[in-house]
Structure formats: C-alpha cells, structure tokens
Design a protein around this motif. Structure first.
Motif, short mmCIF file in Angstrom:
data_model
loop_
_atom_site.label_atom_id
_atom_site.label_comp_id
_atom_site.label_asym_id
_atom_site.label_seq_id
_atom_site.Cartn_x
_atom_site.Cartn_y
_atom_site.Cartn_z
N GLY A 182 7.67 10.33 7.63
CA GLY A 182 9.08 10.08 7.86
C GLY A 182 9.40 9.63 9.27
N ALA A 183 8.38 9.37 10.10
CA ALA A 183 8.62 8.91 11.46
C ALA A 183 9.22 7.50 11.44
CB ALA A 183 7.32 8.92 12.26
N ARG A 184 10.15 7.25 12.34
CA ARG A 184 10.84 5.96 12.36
C ARG A 184 10.60 5.23 13.68
NH1 ARG A 184 15.62 9.38 13.37
NH2 ARG A 184 16.43 8.89 15.46
N THR A 185 10.64 3.91 13.59
CA THR A 185 10.52 3.04 14.75
C THR A 185 11.59 1.97 14.62
OG1 THR A 185 8.14 3.41 14.83
CG2 THR A 185 9.00 1.55 16.09
N LYS A 186 12.42 1.82 15.63
CA LYS A 186 13.53 0.88 15.57
C LYS A 186 13.13 -0.46 16.16
CE LYS A 186 17.47 4.04 15.50
NZ LYS A 186 18.79 4.36 16.11
N PHE A 187 13.49 -1.52 15.45
CA PHE A 187 13.28 -2.88 15.93
C PHE A 187 14.44 -3.26 16.85
CE2 PHE A 187 10.10 -2.93 12.85
CZ PHE A 187 9.42 -4.14 12.82
N ARG A 216 11.62 0.81 10.88
CA ARG A 216 10.35 0.94 10.16
C ARG A 216 10.05 2.42 9.97
NH1 ARG A 216 5.50 -1.90 12.98
NH2 ARG A 216 5.95 -0.30 14.54
N TRP A 217 9.66 2.80 8.75
CA TRP A 217 9.44 4.20 8.40
C TRP A 217 8.00 4.43 7.96
CZ3 TRP A 217 13.79 7.25 9.02
CH2 TRP A 217 15.02 6.59 9.08
N ASP A 218 7.46 5.55 8.39
CA ASP A 218 6.17 6.01 7.89
C ASP A 218 6.46 6.87 6.66
OD1 ASP A 218 3.72 7.10 7.34
OD2 ASP A 218 3.20 7.53 9.42
N ASP A 262 0.80 -1.22 0.00
CA ASP A 262 0.00 0.00 0.00
C ASP A 262 0.84 1.27 0.00
OD1 ASP A 262 1.04 -0.24 2.50
OD2 ASP A 262 -0.86 -0.07 3.59
N ASP A 263 2.16 1.15 -0.13
CA ASP A 263 3.08 2.29 -0.20
C ASP A 263 3.01 3.18 1.04
OD1 ASP A 263 3.70 1.38 -2.71
OD2 ASP A 263 2.39 2.80 -3.75
N ALA A 264 2.63 2.62 2.18
CA ALA A 264 2.49 3.42 3.40
C ALA A 264 3.64 3.22 4.37
CB ALA A 264 1.17 3.09 4.10
N GLY A 291 21.38 6.62 5.26
CA GLY A 291 19.96 6.76 5.57
C GLY A 291 19.11 6.51 4.35
N LEU A 292 17.85 6.93 4.45
CA LEU A 292 16.91 6.80 3.34
C LEU A 292 16.73 8.14 2.66
CD1 LEU A 292 16.32 3.97 4.42
CD2 LEU A 292 13.89 4.40 4.05
N LEU A 293 16.72 8.12 1.33
CA LEU A 293 16.54 9.33 0.53
C LEU A 293 15.16 9.27 -0.12
CD1 LEU A 293 17.66 11.94 -0.74
CD2 LEU A 293 18.60 10.52 -2.57
N MET A 294 14.33 10.26 0.18
CA MET A 294 12.98 10.33 -0.35
C MET A 294 12.90 11.40 -1.43
SD MET A 294 9.76 9.76 -0.66
CE MET A 294 9.30 8.64 0.65
N HIS A 295 12.47 10.99 -2.63
CA HIS A 295 12.24 11.92 -3.73
C HIS A 295 10.75 11.86 -4.10
CE1 HIS A 295 16.01 13.68 -5.09
NE2 HIS A 295 16.62 12.52 -4.85
#
Length: 615
Positions: A251-256, A245-247, A230-232, A604-608
């Motif tokens: 862009g909120a993150r949760t670490k496992f 885990r990223w929203d 669902d691209d979420a 990190g993650l790069l969002m375009h």
C-alpha cells in the motif's frame, strides 16, 4: 688557362649534365614522392627546404670551382650528406610509425575478435532464454512427478515422455491463456464474503477486513485506475490532477509531479478547438500503463495525452489531437498501440513506439465514455448515443449494438473473450454482449440501486420483451433477472447487496438514494474483468461492488457471486489476474462531473482481498 676555360665553356653538355645533377638529384624525386604520399607528416616540410637549397648552386664556368670547393670541404659542409642523414632519420621514424600502426591494428583486430566472441545474436539469445525456461519447467515438473529412486530405464523413459507431454501441454495452455482463448476458472473458487455475522466478526476483529482498506493519497475523487500485468503496481489519477503509484502488496504510495501546462504552438498544432479550457484543465479522467515499455499515459480535461516514464517519473511526451476532454484510455496487450476516446465523439489511435498520431475512427454521435481493447486489433466503445460499437481497426469497419428500448445509456465496458464483453448502464443494469447477436445476450436490470425488493417479473421469454410496469411496482428499484434464474437466486442477490450496503452505512430500507447521491448512485461507472479469468466486477454509487461469474453455460453466462462494501462512487475498477484482490477507485463525486456528492465517502483507493478455496 684561357684554352681550358674555353674548353670548359665549349662543352655545354657536361655543364648541363652537371647542372641537372645538382638541380634535380634522384633523391629529391624520392623525397617529393614521399611528401605527396604522406602530406600530414612534419618531416616532409624539412625535405622540401633541403631540395630548394640545392637549386641555388651556380652553373656555367663556376661549376668546376664549385665542384672543387665541394671536394675540399666535403667533410665540413656536404648538403648531400646532410640530406642522406635526414632521410635516414626520417626512414627510421617512418619505420617506427609503421610498426606502431601495425601493432595498433593487430590489437584492434584482437579486440574485435574478442568482442565478436562475447556478443550474442538475437537468435542465440532467444535460444538461450528458451532453453533456460524449459529447464525451469522440467525442474518443476520433476519435483511434481513420481519417485526419483527408480532405476528402471523403461520407467525412466516413460516418465521423461510423460514429462515432455506435460511440458508441451503447459506451454500450450500458457499461450492460449495469454491470447485470451482460454480462461482460468477462478470465480468458482472465490469465497463470497458474508456480512451480519457479529459472532464471527467479534472473534477475530484484527483480521476482519470485510469492509476493505482505503488508501488515501488524493484530495479529490479518483477518476482513473490502471493495474500492471503482474498485479504488483497500480496507478491512479484524480480530479485535482494528481498521479500516484501504489505498491499493491504494502500500500506504499509514490506521487508523480504534476503534468506541465499545455503550450499552444500554432506551428505544431494544438490550437483553436484543440486548445485547453481556461478553467478546470488540470483535472485527469483516465490512465493506462504499458509495463513492458515502462510508460504511463494520463489524460483529462486539457484535451492532451501525457506520456510518463514510470522509472524516472518524468514527463516524456504530450500528444494533442482531440477537440474535447479525453474520457478513456486503453493500451492493446503486448503492443504500443494506444486508443483514446473523447467528448469530441471520436476514437483515436496512437503509437507509443513512435510517439505519434496514427488514425481517427468516426461513428459515435455523442461523447465516447469508455474504451476496451483486446489482444487482436478489436476495440469496444460505449457512448452517450446509446450505442455500443465493436471496431475492427485493421479492416476499418464497425458493428453497432443497441440496448433494448427503454433501457439506459451505456457507461462502461470490458472484454470477456475476443467475441464477448460486459457493459454497465446508468439505470443499474449489467449486460453481456456477443458479436453474434445484435441485442444483449442477457441482462441483470436494476442490479445496482437502492431498496431491498426483488422483481417477480421472472417469466419473460424474450430479453427484449418490455417489462410489466404494474408488476414491477411491487418492488421499486427491484432487480429483474434473466429468465433462467430462479426467484430464490434473485432474492439472494438482493440480500447480498443489502448486507454490503448496511456494512458501509448506506440505508437499504428505502428505495430512495441517500441524501446528496440522488439517482446518480445507480450509474454503473465501472466494470472490470480479471485478465484471462472468468471473474468480473461492477461498481456504481450504491455502496456495493458486485462480483460476477462468467461461464459458457447456456442461459447462465452471467451469474452473481456476491457483493463487497464500498461507500461512495466507484469510478474505476481493476481485478487481479490471480483473483486475489479487487481494487476500486473511490470518490465522493462521479468521475464525469459534480451532479451528486456523498459526504461520508472517502477519496482514495479501496482494496478488497479475496479468499480462494483450495479446490
């Protein structure tokens, strides 16, 4: 007196009959029978005691005295009367118990009947969901339809028939999109970003996100990336062993938590060649997610596949069978079938439903670098043995494809349609393959690299024909396009790459790579295709992520769209099925080792975010 005694003694029949009546009264038999029927009831024990007391009555000459005494003391001490009273009380108790049990059974039947009325079978549930979905589609089609004020029955019938046809076509299209037979044309709507227009950028600096947004959450290079259907939500892993885990929206993150250390148990396997290395076992190299099963799979240098529950973020299972580092993971769409490629040259099949090993596929002569499945039981893998293999899992067979002589090793792959796929090589080449041809359908050579020149070698009639090295000397690290593309299109593709490199600070004036990057900057470590779309992306370490348009036009099946700036090594890519964004896993080092390092890059993650036209 003696004659009476003799007479009584000479009548043994009466004496025996009287004795039998006292020793075995009829009520005793009924009491014993009831005790056998209900041995768990406490009053039965009391009845046995009374029966035993009656057996102690004297027989013979004392029988008449006994009867006389019993007649005199009838009201004072009558065992038969006590027995009758006890049995009456027990009968009352038994009656109350039977009534209570009958009442309980009645209530149980009523509850079962009510539960049966409430419970819903699987067929009824599917029918209910289908009806609700159709009602929703009809409501949407009614809003998009014509005027609702018309009362003519003929027009209403025609409109309903038209609505029925539209619903049928919509359901058919959705099913075909889901199966991968039809692609949504999104690439034509993508507005290619432009760089170097300082006036346009200065007018709205706040909204200018052409350089992308970096999400920080890993200490070392990101090596794997997985995007939900669902691209979420996105999941990423890195060399230090972190799982985040990223929203996608915020862009909120949760670490496992970290994966537990591998325990070698000889009785359960995992020892010997399958034992984890003594150093660097915590590094993770790949991940895959099954959204409908709420499972996340990660793997890396410890030769194990770790399965996580995405809801509770707890470690569920550890799968051990590989004898080398696990380099790639992929889950077949809509199923719990997991594929894993490893440095031990094997491709293994797992079942997430049973959490068990299924099969091993042999064929590669060197380590497997990337695995890409499709909805059917078809898998594509690429390895360091310079081969690309198309696996038919159910038939246990494979097709072998090889690049042209002199081409580089294949590093990454991704399915486009059930019969075509895209690969990336370590010489900066992006190629399109098909099951109908042993060689690549078309290739863009040197499309990832450094330098601003374009090769003029555009007159080759065969893709497998060797290039003219003297002609390519005019442009070191130049781009060699397929024969049906004009030189102007090739120059435009090079210009877009140069602009993206300058945007992120990578010099493009020289054909040499930046300091510390070396030749590893040309390795196409990742390619990705939007699920059910014609939009593709490829990334290397040259500072640019390329966008591609996948079409069915003969000779133009793979056409460049534009470039996105990305400083560092692009070790993983994900393209949204809606075409709204491209997500890249960035690092200062390539995912497979430490051969090169870009000190100016960020881990990190790069969002375009992509802009789509209204057409």
């Amino acid at each position: 007196g003696g004659s009476r005694g003799t007479e009584s003694s000479t009548r043994p029949g009466e004496s025996r009959a009287a004795g039998e009546s006292f020793a075995m009264p009829p009520k005793r038999a009924s009491g014993l029978t009831s005790s056998k029927k209900r041995p768990h009831e406490a009053p039965t024990k009391g009845r046995k005691v009374f029966a035993g007391s009656r057996q102690k009555v004297q027989r013979g000459g004392g029988g008449g005295g006994s009867r006389g005494r019993g007649a005199d003391d009838e009201g004072a001490d009558d065992p038969e009367g006590d027995d009758d009273m006890m049995e009456d009380a027990m009968d009352d108790d038994d009656g109350d118990g039977r009534a209570r049990r009958a009442e309980g059974r009645g209530r149980g039947r009523e509850e079962e009947e009510s539960e049966e009325e409430i419970e819903e079978t699987a067929d009824e549930k599917r029918l209910r969901l289908a009806k609700s979905y159709l009602d929703k589609l009809r409501a949407e089609e009614a809003e998009a339809g014509g005027d609702s004020d018309e009362d003519d029955e003929d027009e209403e019938d025609a409109r309903n028939m038209d609505s029925h046809d539209r619903l049928a076509n919509r359901l058919k299209n959705e099913a075909m999109h889901k199966s991968g037979r039809v692609r949504r044309e999104i690439a034509r709507r993508v507005v290619a970003p432009t760089f170097g227009d300082e006036d346009e950028a200065s007018e709205d600096d706040d909204d200018d996100d052409r350089a992308g947004t970096v999400w920080r959450g890993h200490r070392l290079s990101v090596t794997g990336l997985a995007l939900t259907a669902d691209d979420a939500t996105a999941y990423s892993v890195s060399k230090e062993g972190g799982i985040v885990r990223w929203d996608v929206e915020t862009g909120a993150r949760t670490k496992f938590p970290r994966a537990p250390p591998a325990v070698v148990d000889p009785t359960k396997g995992g020892g010997g060649p399958m034992a984890p290395p003594r150093c660097g076992a915590a590094a993770l190299l790949c991940c895959a997610v099954a959204q409908e099963r709420h499972l996340l799979c990660t793997a890396g240098a410890d030769k194990r596949i770790h399965v996580w529950d995405t809801r509770s973020m707890k470690h569920v299972q550890e799968l051990a069978s590989h004898r080398g580092a696990v380099t790639s993971l992929a889950i077949r769409d809509g199923t719990g079938q997991l594929f894993s490629g490893s440095a031990d040259r094997t491709l293994k099949v797992w079942s997430l439903d049973d959490m068990a090993y299924v099969d091993t596929l042999f064929g590669h002569q060197s380590e497997v670098m990337c695995v890409a499945p499709q909805r059917r039981e078809r898998v594509v893998t690429v390895g360091r043995d310079r081969t690309c293999r198309f696996w038919k899992v159910a038939e246990d067979s494979q097709l072998i494809f090889r690049p042209a002589p002199g081409a580089g090793q294949l590093e990454s792959c991704a399915f486009v349609t059930p019969d075509t796929w895209v690969t990336g090589s370590d010489d900066g080449t992006v190629s399109l393959w098909s099951t109908t041809k042993k060689r690549a359908v078309m290739s863009w050579e040197g499309v990832h690299g450094f330098g601003g020149g374009a090769s003029t070698n555009q007159n080759r009639t065969d893709e497998n024909e060797p290039r003219d090295d003297a002609e390519n000397e005019k442009s070191a690290h130049g781009v060699v396009a397929p024969k049906f593309f004009e030189p102007l299109e090739v120059s435009d593709a090079v210009a877009r790459r140069v602009a993206a490199q300058e945007m992120c600070g990578v010099g493009s004036g020289s054909a040499n790579a930046p300091a510390g990057v070396s030749n590893a900057g040309r390795w196409v470590n990742a390619v990705a295709v939007g699920k059910g779309t014609d939009l593709c992306a490829s990334g290397a370490g040259d500072g640019a992520i390329r966008l591609w348009h996948l079409s069915e036009d003969p000779g133009r099946q793979l056409a460049p769209l534009g470039c996105l700036p990305a400083r560092g090594f692009v070790n993983a890519l994900a393209v949204a099925s809606s075409g709204r964004f491209v997500l890249a896993g960035m690092g200062q080092e390539p995912r497979g080792g430490r051969w090169a390092r870009d000190a100016h890059a960020k881990n990190g993650l790069l969002m375009h975010r992509l802009k789509l036209s209204a057409d």
